[in-house]
Design an enzyme around this catalytic site. Sequence first.
Site, mmCIF file in Angstrom:
data_model
loop_
_atom_site.group_PDB
_atom_site.id
_atom_site.type_symbol
_atom_site.label_atom_id
_atom_site.label_comp_id
_atom_site.label_asym_id
_atom_site.label_seq_id
_atom_site.Cartn_x
_atom_site.Cartn_y
_atom_site.Cartn_z
ATOM 1 C CB SER A 68 -0.965 -0.051 1.182
ATOM 2 O OG SER A 68 -2.034 0.855 1.021
ATOM 3 C CG ASP A 191 -7.871 -3.406 -1.703
ATOM 4 O OD1 ASP A 191 -8.395 -2.689 -0.834
ATOM 5 O OD2 ASP A 191 -6.645 -3.477 -1.886
ATOM 6 C CG HIS A 219 -5.765 -2.772 1.448
ATOM 7 N ND1 HIS A 219 -5.422 -2.240 0.219
ATOM 8 C CD2 HIS A 219 -4.975 -2.125 2.354
ATOM 9 C CE1 HIS A 219 -4.477 -1.315 0.373
ATOM 10 N NE2 HIS A 219 -4.182 -1.233 1.653
#
Length: 243
Positions: A68, A191, A219
């Site tokens: 991320s 996600d 995620h």
Amino acid sequence: MRNRLILLPGWGLGTAALEPLAASLRAQDARLQVELMPLPELADADVQAWVDHLDRKLPRDTWLGGWSLGGMLASELARKRGDHCCGLLTLASNPSFVARPDWPHGMAEDTFGTFLDGCRSHTQVTLKRFRTLCSDGAQQPRTLLRQLGVGVPDTDPLYLATGLEVLAQLDTREALQAYGGPQLHLFAGSDALVPAEAAKALSELLPDVEVGLVEDSSHAFLLEYPQELAAGIKSFLHESGDD
């Protein structure tokens, strides 16, 4: 050090969430050195200051990667280092986390603004909400939510807020196009924070780069499927010259 991989974590969760993936990578390739590095804790929300900080802290001539926000910062650092970065790996890293007119595959700007306000005024509530969003779309979301709550660092709310401000500013598309080394970008199919459409858009932006989508995953897919992801990453490293 073509057998050395440095991984940066996502926002707000520290390196603990990366541990199962790192352990799987080490188990599958005994020669691979996997190091987990925390995100910078800076009061300055200037993106370049964060990238420069990482450039000073992290050894050169290694593989760079992250989850991320960590993957977005690794992307910018890969561009800065050029030939002194062996390759780049990102996990659920949207080139632009916040939607833009020419990149609609992100979080709405007003939604992100509300989240940032919440981080400043109700930090723990916001972190719990974030962990829930990370686990949404998982096969076993409750189990994953518990895992995400383990080993979370007690980060100063100021640094958490500046981290979000950096996240809002980052747009790694130019960096990814400019970096000429090997790249692997993996996305999660269910996600709740990074739309799956981002994977298709990135593969169109970078037609010669490997972009993968892991179906039915959240995620936090690196905690759901550490062994499977490690196998894919190992193949990428070896095919890209780490043999």
